[in-house]
Design an enzyme around this catalytic site. Structure first.
Site, mmCIF file in Angstrom:
data_model
loop_
_atom_site.group_PDB
_atom_site.id
_atom_site.type_symbol
_atom_site.label_atom_id
_atom_site.label_comp_id
_atom_site.label_asym_id
_atom_site.label_seq_id
_atom_site.Cartn_x
_atom_site.Cartn_y
_atom_site.Cartn_z
ATOM 1 N N ARG A 64 19.995 16.181 -11.502
ATOM 2 C CA ARG A 64 19.756 14.739 -11.572
ATOM 3 C C ARG A 64 19.371 14.336 -12.993
ATOM 4 O O ARG A 64 18.522 14.962 -13.617
ATOM 5 C CB ARG A 64 18.632 14.347 -10.596
ATOM 6 C CG ARG A 64 18.929 14.695 -9.138
ATOM 7 C CD ARG A 64 20.088 13.898 -8.576
ATOM 8 N NE ARG A 64 19.859 12.479 -8.559
ATOM 9 C CZ ARG A 64 19.346 11.811 -7.521
ATOM 10 N NH1 ARG A 64 19.008 12.457 -6.425
ATOM 11 N NH2 ARG A 64 19.195 10.512 -7.585
ATOM 12 N N PRO A 70 0.841 -1.163 0.000
ATOM 13 C CA PRO A 70 0.000 0.000 0.000
ATOM 14 C C PRO A 70 0.891 1.233 0.000
ATOM 15 O O PRO A 70 1.930 1.249 0.644
ATOM 16 C CB PRO A 70 -0.733 -0.131 1.314
ATOM 17 C CG PRO A 70 -0.667 -1.573 1.662
ATOM 18 C CD PRO A 70 0.526 -2.136 0.980
ATOM 19 N N GLU A 71 0.512 2.230 -0.721
ATOM 20 C CA GLU A 71 1.269 3.492 -0.731
ATOM 21 C C GLU A 71 0.718 4.415 0.349
ATOM 22 O O GLU A 71 -0.099 4.003 1.163
ATOM 23 C CB GLU A 71 1.189 4.127 -2.123
ATOM 24 C CG GLU A 71 1.722 3.184 -3.210
ATOM 25 C CD GLU A 71 1.688 3.795 -4.597
ATOM 26 O OE1 GLU A 71 1.858 5.019 -4.715
ATOM 27 O OE2 GLU A 71 1.498 3.050 -5.566
#
Length: 270
Positions: free
Chosen positions: A152, A2-3
Site C-alpha cells: 500500500r 466518538p471513537e
DNA sequence: CCCTCGCCCTGCTGGC
DNA sequence: TGCCAGCAGGGCGAGG
C-alpha cells in the site's frame, strides 16, 4: 463520532441501565440521521427485552430477545443521555424501560445511524462485512498489520483510519498512536518497517486501553451517557496541540491530510 | 483494486 | 457586539 474508547464507554454506561430490562416504549422525534431509521423500529422494539450490550468497531450493539439487534453509530456528535433532566431538541430517539429509565439518543450533527440487523448474521451486515480486526483483539498483531499494509502506497495515517485495515480507530487515536510509535504520519503504509509495526501495534492497544480506563476523551459535545466527563483528553500528546512542545523537545505541528488535520512532531516521528 | 476528493449536517470558536 | 470563515470525533460514493 466518538471513537472506539468513547463508544466502549457509552456501551458500558448503557449496560448498567438497559441490561435485562424490557423496553416499554420508544419515541422517534426525528427519524432521519445519516439514513432513515428502520420503518418498523418502534413496532419491532416495543416490548423487547435487552439481553446484552456490545460493540463492533465504532458501532454500539443492543442485543434483544427479538430476532434483530439494534445497531447504533454516534457519528461525529452523537451520545446517549441517560435519565436526562430536560428534553433536548436533538434527542432523536427516546427509549423508556419498564423499570423507569429514559435513554435519549442525542446527535446535533445527525451523522449517526440506527439500524435493526438480523442477529444470526450480524457479521454479514454490509458495514461489518469488510471490516478489519478489532484493534484490542488478539488477532490484531504486527504480523497481521504487516500483511494488511503490504504494497500500500497511501500514508500510514490514512490507512489506519480505513476500517478495513483495522476497525475502530479515528483521527485522535491514530495521531496519538503514531506519535507514541515514533512513525511519521505521511510514511507510505507499505514502507513501515516490521520493527516500527512492533511499536505501532502496542501503541494502538495502549492508547485505546488507557483512554477506556479514563472514561474516554471529552471532546466538545461528547460526554459519557450519564453526564460524567471522560478524562483522556488531558493525556493527548499531540492531538490539538499545534505549537506546543513535544516531550522530545521538538514542536508539534499540524497539517491537512486526506482533508483532515494531522498533528505530529517531526523531531521524533521519522 | 487503489487512491483522492467532496459531501452529508449543525454548532462552536476565533478573527475582523 | 455581530458576522462569517473555518473547523470538528466518520463514512460513503464518485471519479481518476
Amino acid at each position: 463520532m466518538p471513537e472506539l474508547p468513547e463508544v466502549e464507554t457509552t456501551v458500558r454506561g448503557l449496560a448498567r441501565v438497559l441490561e435485562g430490562q424490557r423496553i416499554a416504549a420508544l419515541r422517534v422525534n426525528r427519524p432521519d440521521l445519516r439514513r432513515p431509521f428502520p420503518a418498523d423500529l418502534v413496532q419491532a422494539m416495543t416490548g423487547a427485552t435487552v439481553t446484552g450490550l456490545g460493540r463492533r468497531a465504532k458501532y454500539g450493539l443492543v442485543h434483544t430477545d427479538r430476532a434483530r439487534t439494534l445497531v447504533f453509530h454516534l457519528g461525529m456528535s452523537g451520545r446517549w443521555r441517560i435519565d436526562p433532566e430536560n428534553a433536548d431538541r436533538h434527542d432523536h430517539l427516546v427509549l423508556h424501560t419498564v423499570s423507569g429509565h429514559v435513554l435519549a439518543l442525542n446527535d446535533p450533527r445527525r451523522f449517526g445511524s440506527v439500524d435493526l440487523v438480523d442477529s444470526p448474521t450480524l457479521g454479514l451486515w454490509p458495514p461489518f462485512a469488510a471490516m478489519g480486526p478489532e484493534p484490542l483483539g488478539d488477532d490484531f498483531t504486527p504480523a497481521s498489520l504487516h500483511r494488511a499494509l503490504a504494497g500500500r502506497s497511501a500514508a500510514i495515517k490514512l490507512l489506519l483510519l480505513d476500517q478495513r485495515i483495522v476497525a475502530g480507530l479515528g483521527n485522535i487515536y491514530v495521531c496519538e498512536a503514531l506519535h507514541r510509535a515514533a512513525i511519521r504520519p505521511t510514511r507510505p503504509g507499505g514502507t513501515v518497517s516490521r520493527k516500527a509495526l512492533e511499536r505501532l501495534v502496542p501503541a494502538i492497544k495502549g492508547v485505546l486501553a488507557e483512554s477506556i480506563a479514563a472514561g474516554g476523551s471529552t471532546i466538545r459535545d461528547y460526554a459519557q451517557p450519564d453526564g460524567e466527563l471522560g478524562y483522556f483528553a488531558r493525556d493527548w500528546r499531540v492531538y490539538g496541540r499545534e505549537g506546543e512542545s513535544c516531550a522530545c523537545g521538538g514542536t508539534i505541528e499540524r497539517f491537512a491530510q486526506g482533508g483532515r488535520s494531522s498533528w505530529w512532531c517531526r523531531r521524533c516521528q521519522k
